[in-house]
Motif scaffolding. Structure first.
Motif: not given
Length: 128
Positions: A64-71, A81-86, A118-123
């Motif tokens: 449901g989102g773009a690929d991410r790159f992890d260090h 986060c289902v709201k902001c996508g972080c 999935k969830g909602i982040c603190p922010e």
């Protein structure tokens, strides 16, 4: 074929390590172009792929989102986060042999797994 290290590749790796936030390719490009306005989006994308192939970073496919790159290249889980996508790391032991618990494999030969909670982040939670 021997690949040589390039300045662009080093810049992309430095940006991923500096961001430490599971950034998308576009977010990495946006950071790099501020200090290096001549770098192209294609150069960033190619070097992200190259760094993944070299094992310097890992691409995380996020449903449901773009690929991410992890260090972090070690196996670990994530939450989105289902709201902001972080995307965040989850503090949980990695279950290396989880595939053995699958009862109906439909003929699949499993080679690994990625789990994204999935969830909602603190922010975002504080905004409600």
């Amino acid at each position: 074929m021997i690949r040589r290290n390039t300045i662009q590749c080093a810049l992309v790796l430095e940006a991923v390590n500096k961001l430490r936030c599971h950034a998308t390719a576009d977010e990495i490009y946006d950071v790099l172009v501020q200090e290096h306005p001549t770098i192209s989006r294609g150069t960033v994308y190619r070097n992200l792929q190259r760094l993944c192939e070299m094992g310097e970073i890992r691409k995380r496919e996020i449903p449901g989102g773009a690929d991410r790159f992890d260090h972090l290249c070690s196996n670990h889980y994530h939450a989105r986060c289902v709201k902001c996508g972080c995307v965040f790391d989850v503090d949980m032991e990695y279950i290396a042999d989880i595939e053995k618990f699958i009862k109906d494999t439909h003929g699949f030969e499993f080679t690994g797994h990625d789990i994204v909670f999935k969830g909602i982040c603190p922010e975002c939670k504080s905004k409600t």
